[in-house]
Scaffold this active site. Structure first.
Site, short mmCIF file in Angstrom:
data_model
loop_
_atom_site.label_atom_id
_atom_site.label_comp_id
_atom_site.label_asym_id
_atom_site.label_seq_id
_atom_site.Cartn_x
_atom_site.Cartn_y
_atom_site.Cartn_z
N ASP A 208 35.49 -35.10 -38.70
CA ASP A 208 35.04 -33.74 -39.11
C ASP A 208 36.50 -33.36 -39.75
OD1 ASP A 208 36.43 -32.59 -37.31
OD2 ASP A 208 34.82 -31.20 -36.63
N ASP A 210 38.81 -29.92 -39.43
CA ASP A 210 38.75 -28.61 -38.81
C ASP A 210 40.01 -27.66 -39.77
OD1 ASP A 210 37.32 -29.33 -36.29
OD2 ASP A 210 38.73 -30.94 -36.57
N ASP A 300 34.61 -27.89 -39.93
CA ASP A 300 34.59 -26.61 -38.98
C ASP A 300 35.90 -25.76 -39.49
OD1 ASP A 300 32.92 -27.57 -37.21
OD2 ASP A 300 34.32 -28.45 -35.66
P1 GTP Z 1 38.01 -35.85 -34.67
O1 GTP Z 1 37.31 -34.76 -35.33
O2 GTP Z 1 36.80 -36.84 -34.09
O3 GTP Z 1 38.74 -36.62 -35.69
O4 GTP Z 1 38.84 -35.59 -33.46
P2 GTP Z 1 39.25 -33.93 -33.11
O5 GTP Z 1 40.19 -34.03 -32.14
O6 GTP Z 1 39.62 -33.46 -34.31
O7 GTP Z 1 37.87 -33.29 -32.51
P3 GTP Z 1 37.04 -31.96 -32.75
O8 GTP Z 1 36.90 -31.46 -34.29
O9 GTP Z 1 35.91 -31.97 -32.16
O10 GTP Z 1 37.85 -30.73 -31.95
C1 GTP Z 1 39.19 -30.33 -32.37
C2 GTP Z 1 39.60 -29.59 -31.18
O11 GTP Z 1 38.98 -28.37 -31.50
C3 GTP Z 1 39.45 -30.06 -30.03
O12 GTP Z 1 40.56 -29.62 -29.30
C4 GTP Z 1 38.36 -29.14 -29.40
O13 GTP Z 1 38.63 -28.95 -27.98
C5 GTP Z 1 38.36 -27.96 -30.18
N1 GTP Z 1 37.04 -27.57 -30.20
C6 GTP Z 1 35.81 -28.27 -30.93
N2 GTP Z 1 34.77 -27.50 -30.77
C7 GTP Z 1 35.35 -26.29 -30.33
C8 GTP Z 1 34.49 -25.07 -30.42
O14 GTP Z 1 33.19 -24.78 -30.53
N3 GTP Z 1 35.26 -23.90 -29.88
C9 GTP Z 1 36.70 -24.05 -29.55
N4 GTP Z 1 37.14 -23.17 -28.92
N5 GTP Z 1 37.26 -25.29 -29.53
C10 GTP Z 1 36.55 -26.41 -29.97
MN MN Z 2 37.95 -32.81 -35.96
MN MN Z 3 35.63 -30.06 -35.20
#
Ligand code: GTP
Ligand code: MN
Ligand code: MN
Length: 376
Positions: A208, A210, A300
């Protein structure tokens, strides 16, 4: 004594937040295998086994060389027991039978499908995917049959499954960033928008994209996310979205985070193609449906007040394992409670404000790690 301090400096520090973990490392085959076992353990509801394999994989990501022999494994932290047998089998036979069995198992494969359809609201994936499995659902077509029982988010995940399964490239992430910035800036021209998650850690693709949104004037953030998302929706850029409001009543000492968050699926327009010299001379084939000119991408969006921005940035940059370790270190070693809003000293009963990530590491007595060193 100098002997024990020498030994101590050679040992890998226990917590992943005490080590530099680069994106690229020297033991990919073994790390991938351990991560498959970790995922499988979490699919089976075994948090302890998930952590065991994840910690072993995370230690190997920091090794500055490629493991050659089983002998080299014996002194590595968290690489004993089950992980050790897996590592040794790969070193000796190049494959681990258990990993191959897990990869081919019906449970692992259908859990992965179920997991992907759940577009990723934090924490709820495994329970639901497992319930689907127990209800006999093994494939996408099985899921299609119970479509009426799915939530809006799950329906969207199913509908856009093919796209969401494809990794998001950095180029696509940057085009999402332009869309997001454009929408937000049309309401607040000097709003600050930062790409977080894996892309901030240097990954070239992710599941995704973020973003963290803030502004020095907290009033400017009121209603901004809803307005910007509605604007994007009116332009046809949003396939699905779910906004979770800011929760004001969460306990500061808990590990729950309560920022206003939008979990969305964007319809990202394709990049403009290079004009080919004979474009326009080809007759359109009226029998074919027009090619789709967009891709579904998970996004996100998180809004943090300026005073909490550095904590939110640290919390949303990941990796997931790095964040878990950082919070565990804070609590166990420093008796402090860390989340995406702040840091609370449980013994002194005080909060530590911070205006940068560097300051947060300093509050915790940790060596500063750049985002690209947080790929634990
Ligand atoms: P990919 O998206 O797979 O490339 O990996 P990513 O490291 O970006 O993972 P992800 O998008 O799932 O999450 C990014 C960061 O946000 C991670 O450190 C998670 O711990 C944190 N995170 C994800 N979802 C939530 C949430 O709903 N609440 C909070 N507080 N943190 C979140
Ligand atoms: Mn991510
Ligand atoms: Mn995410």
């Amino acid at each position: 004594s100098s002997v024990s301090s020498d030994k101590a400096t050679q040992e890998t520090p226990s917590y992943a937040c005490q080590r530099r973990t680069p994106l690229h490392h020297h033991n990919k085959e073994i790390v991938d295998a351990l991560q498959i076992l970790a995922l499988s353990a979490s699919f089976q509801g075994s948090e302890a086994r998930y952590l065991g394999f994840t910690r072993a994989a995370s230690v190997l990501k920091c090794l500055p060389f490629t493991l050659q022999s089983a002998e080299e494994v014996k002194d590595l932290q968290f690489c004993g027991g089950h992980s050790k047998t897996v590592i040794q089998e790969i070193l000796e036979d190049r494959v681990c039978r258990e990993v191959e069995m897990v990869k081919n198992s019906e449970h692992y494969q259908s859990m992965k499908v179920g997991f992907k359809v759940l577009t990723g609201i934090f924490g709820v994936g495994i329970r639901t995917a497992d319930k689907w499995y127990r209800d006999g659902i093994r494939s996408l077509s099985d899921l299609n049959e119970i479509e009426g029982k799915l939530t809006g988010e799950q329906k969207a995940g199913l509908l856009h499954y093919t796209d969401l399964q494809q990794p998001v490239t950095r180029d696509e992430a940057e085009r999402v960033e332009q869309l997001v910035k454009g929408a937000l800036q049309s309401f607040v021209p000097d709003v600050q928008v930062t790409m977080t998650g894996g892309f901030r850690r240097g990954k070239q693709e992710g599941h995704d994209v973020d973003f963290l949104i803030t502004h020095p004037n907290e009033e400017a953030l009121n209603g901004l996310l809803r307005k910007a998302v509605a604007w994007l929706d009116s332009k046809g850029s949003i396939l699905y979205h779910h906004i979770k409001g800011r929760s004001h009543n969460f306990a500061r000492s808990s590990t729950m985070d309560g920022h206003e968050t939008c979990y969305a699926i964007f319809a990202l327009p394709n990049a403009c193609p290079e004009k080919s010299p004979d474009a326009g001379t080809i007759q359109p084939d009226l029998d074919k449906s027009p090619p789709r000119n967009w891709k579904a991408v998970r996004v996100d969006l998180v809004v943090a007040p300026y005073s909490e921005y550095s904590y939110a940035l640290l919390g949303w940059t990941g990796s997931k394992h790095f964040e878990r370790e950082l919070r565990r270190f804070s609590l166990q070693v420093k008796k402090m409670s860390l989340n995406s809003h702040g840091l609370f000293d449980i013994e002194k009963k005080c909060h530590y404000p911070a205006t940068s990530e560097e300051e947060i590491f300093a509050h915790l007595g940790l060596l500063y790690l750049t985002p690209s060193e947080r790929n634990a």
